[in-house]
Design a protein around this motif. Sequence first.
Motif, PDB file in Angstrom:
ATOM      1  N   ASP A   1       1.241   3.543   1.970  1.00 42.08           N
ATOM      2  CA  ASP A   1       1.907   3.847   3.247  1.00 42.08           C
ATOM      3  C   ASP A   1       3.061   2.883   3.534  1.00 42.08           C
ATOM      4  OD1 ASP A   1       0.757   1.454   4.028  1.00 42.08           O
ATOM      5  OD2 ASP A   1      -0.379   2.306   5.700  1.00 42.08           O
TER       6      ASP A   1
ATOM      7  N   GLY B   1      -6.004  -9.352   8.279  1.00 35.97           N
ATOM      8  CA  GLY B   1      -4.739  -8.731   7.921  1.00 35.97           C
ATOM      9  C   GLY B   1      -3.798  -9.643   7.147  1.00 35.97           C
ATOM     10  N   SER B   2      -4.237 -10.870   6.818  1.00 35.92           N
ATOM     11  CA  SER B   2      -3.330 -11.792   6.119  1.00 35.92           C
ATOM     12  C   SER B   2      -3.234 -11.485   4.614  1.00 35.92           C
ATOM     13  CB  SER B   2      -3.748 -13.247   6.359  1.00 35.92           C
ATOM     14  OG  SER B   2      -5.071 -13.467   5.952  1.00 35.92           O
ATOM     15  N   GLY B   3      -4.100 -10.618   4.112  1.00 37.47           N
ATOM     16  CA  GLY B   3      -3.973 -10.198   2.711  1.00 37.47           C
ATOM     17  C   GLY B   3      -5.083 -10.688   1.792  1.00 37.47           C
ATOM     18  N   LYS B   4      -6.133 -11.257   2.367  1.00 35.86           N
ATOM     19  CA  LYS B   4      -7.210 -11.837   1.540  1.00 35.86           C
ATOM     20  C   LYS B   4      -7.900 -10.771   0.689  1.00 35.86           C
ATOM     21  CE  LYS B   4      -9.456 -13.308   5.188  1.00 35.86           C
ATOM     22  NZ  LYS B   4      -8.624 -12.666   6.224  1.00 35.86           N
ATOM     23  N   SER B   5      -8.316  -9.683   1.305  1.00 32.71           N
ATOM     24  CA  SER B   5      -9.012  -8.637   0.533  1.00 32.71           C
ATOM     25  C   SER B   5      -8.061  -8.010  -0.476  1.00 32.71           C
ATOM     26  CB  SER B   5      -9.572  -7.556   1.461  1.00 32.71           C
ATOM     27  OG  SER B   5     -10.609  -8.066   2.260  1.00 32.71           O
ATOM     28  N   THR B   6      -6.825  -7.811  -0.077  1.00 28.92           N
ATOM     29  CA  THR B   6      -5.841  -7.232  -1.003  1.00 28.92           C
ATOM     30  C   THR B   6      -5.670  -8.134  -2.224  1.00 28.92           C
ATOM     31  OG1 THR B   6      -4.698  -6.281   0.905  1.00 28.92           O
ATOM     32  CG2 THR B   6      -3.493  -6.320  -1.177  1.00 28.92           C
TER      33      THR B   6
ATOM     34  N   TYR C   1       0.853  -1.197   0.000  1.00 26.46           N
ATOM     35  CA  TYR C   1       0.000   0.000   0.000  1.00 26.46           C
ATOM     36  C   TYR C   1       0.883   1.240   0.000  1.00 26.46           C
ATOM     37  CZ  TYR C   1      -4.236  -2.730   0.640  1.00 26.46           C
ATOM     38  OH  TYR C   1      -5.281  -3.583   0.441  1.00 26.46           O
TER      39      TYR C   1
HETATM   40  N1  LIG Z   1      -5.857   0.853   2.473  1.00 22.80           N
HETATM   41  C1  LIG Z   1      -4.840   0.336   3.168  1.00 22.80           C
HETATM   42  N2  LIG Z   1      -3.729   1.058   3.430  1.00 22.80           N
HETATM   43  C2  LIG Z   1      -2.690   0.532   4.110  1.00 22.80           C
HETATM   44  N3  LIG Z   1      -2.650  -0.735   4.588  1.00 22.80           N
HETATM   45  C3  LIG Z   1      -3.738  -1.501   4.341  1.00 22.80           C
HETATM   46  C4  LIG Z   1      -4.886  -1.030   3.630  1.00 22.80           C
HETATM   47  N4  LIG Z   1      -5.799  -2.024   3.554  1.00 22.80           N
HETATM   48  C5  LIG Z   1      -5.247  -3.074   4.183  1.00 22.80           C
HETATM   49  N5  LIG Z   1      -4.019  -2.764   4.660  1.00 22.80           N
HETATM   50  C6  LIG Z   1      -3.092  -3.659   5.369  1.00 22.80           C
HETATM   51  O1  LIG Z   1      -2.705  -4.699   4.465  1.00 22.80           O
HETATM   52  C7  LIG Z   1      -2.639  -5.943   5.128  1.00 22.80           C
HETATM   53  C8  LIG Z   1      -3.610  -6.919   4.488  1.00 22.80           C
HETATM   54  O2  LIG Z   1      -4.920  -6.415   4.671  1.00 22.80           O
HETATM   55  P1  LIG Z   1      -6.197  -7.106   4.033  1.00 22.80           P
HETATM   56  O3  LIG Z   1      -5.907  -7.503   2.637  1.00 22.80           O
HETATM   57  O4  LIG Z   1      -7.353  -6.194   4.270  1.00 22.80           O
HETATM   58  O5  LIG Z   1      -6.331  -8.424   4.912  1.00 22.80           O
HETATM   59  P2  LIG Z   1      -7.578  -9.398   5.175  1.00 22.80           P
HETATM   60  O6  LIG Z   1      -8.603  -9.138   4.125  1.00 22.80           O
HETATM   61  O7  LIG Z   1      -6.983 -10.767   5.120  1.00 22.80           O
HETATM   62  O8  LIG Z   1      -8.083  -9.085   6.545  1.00 22.80           O
HETATM   63  C9  LIG Z   1      -2.930  -5.642   6.599  1.00 22.80           C
HETATM   64  O9  LIG Z   1      -1.702  -5.428   7.251  1.00 22.80           O
HETATM   65  C10 LIG Z   1      -3.731  -4.376   6.540  1.00 22.80           C
HETATM   66  O10 LIG Z   1      -3.600  -3.625   7.726  1.00 22.80           O
END
Ligand SMILES: Nc1ncnc2c1ncn2[C@@H]1O[C@H](COP(=O)(O)OP(=O)(O)O)[C@@H](O)[C@H]1O
Length: 271
Positions: free
Chosen positions: A17, A42-47, A15
Amino acid sequence: MIAAPITVEAVSFAYPDGTHALDRVDLAIEPGQRIAIVGQNGSGKSTLVRQLNGLLRPSTGRVLIGGEDIVARHVAQLARTVGLAFQNPDRQIFAGRVRGEVSFGPRNLGQRGMELERAVEGALVATGLEMDGDTNPYDLGYSRRKLLALASILAMGTPIVVLDEPTTGQDARGLERIRRIVADLSADGRTVIAVSHDMRFVAEAFERVVGMRDGRIVLDGTPADVFSENEWPTLASTFLEPPLPARIGARLGLGPTATDEALLAALSASD
Ligand SMILES: Nc1ncnc2c1ncn2[C@@H]1O[C@H](COP(=O)(O)OP(=O)(O)O)[C@@H](O)[C@H]1O
Ligand SMILES: [Mg+2]
């Protein structure tokens, strides 16, 4: 409908940041597969699933759909192929009426008249929202807003459907609707990819389970493989527990995917 294969090749993602959310993920998904993605928050599923419709783009690596790198395809073009129902419905919903929300996607894809009507009505019926066409989405409770986000994606009729935590907040009836939707999409030849924390839903509605930890895939197999006793330590390392029927099934020697009926029969036999 025949969906196209999806290939995620060595995809890493950070991301803006600087948070590293995906670390060289490889994943090949066959057309028409029902695949669940599990793992702790936070494991990256949505990402990962957001890479599939171009909402996010890999920092390195590539995503191919039907053998074609999607890097050059806009989100609007990809919307014909991949529908993604967001984890948070309130980031997806924008229309003032349920029907307007559900018709937006298919209308954007060029549907009009009877075809549009049928798509919208079908999605409303599948999600149990057919009486709520004129309701303001924000007058619906959370679980029904989740179903509305799902309906909007169903109405688009994409060959690939991605559901980010579809069962959150659902009661038994909502859960049953979602199971039916997954089964119907699959019967129609569409690929269904769902992120879920509900291990029982995962075990019962999907043919393949992928487990993530710290932006990597650490488990991949059928529910019987992934929930079998020798994988429990890996599951535990992702802070997940196998579904209760898998744990009881292992105890009774019936394996990780015993049906409720088989478990009950074994219990009454031991009375
Ligand atoms: N918009 C964002 N900006 C910065 N970090 C993010 C953002 N969205 C998710 N993260 C971080 O990326 C990592 C993976 O998040 P995410 O894919 O949402 O996980 P999950 O869906 O498995 O809960 C986590 O460390 C989360 O905090
Ligand atoms: Mg998520």
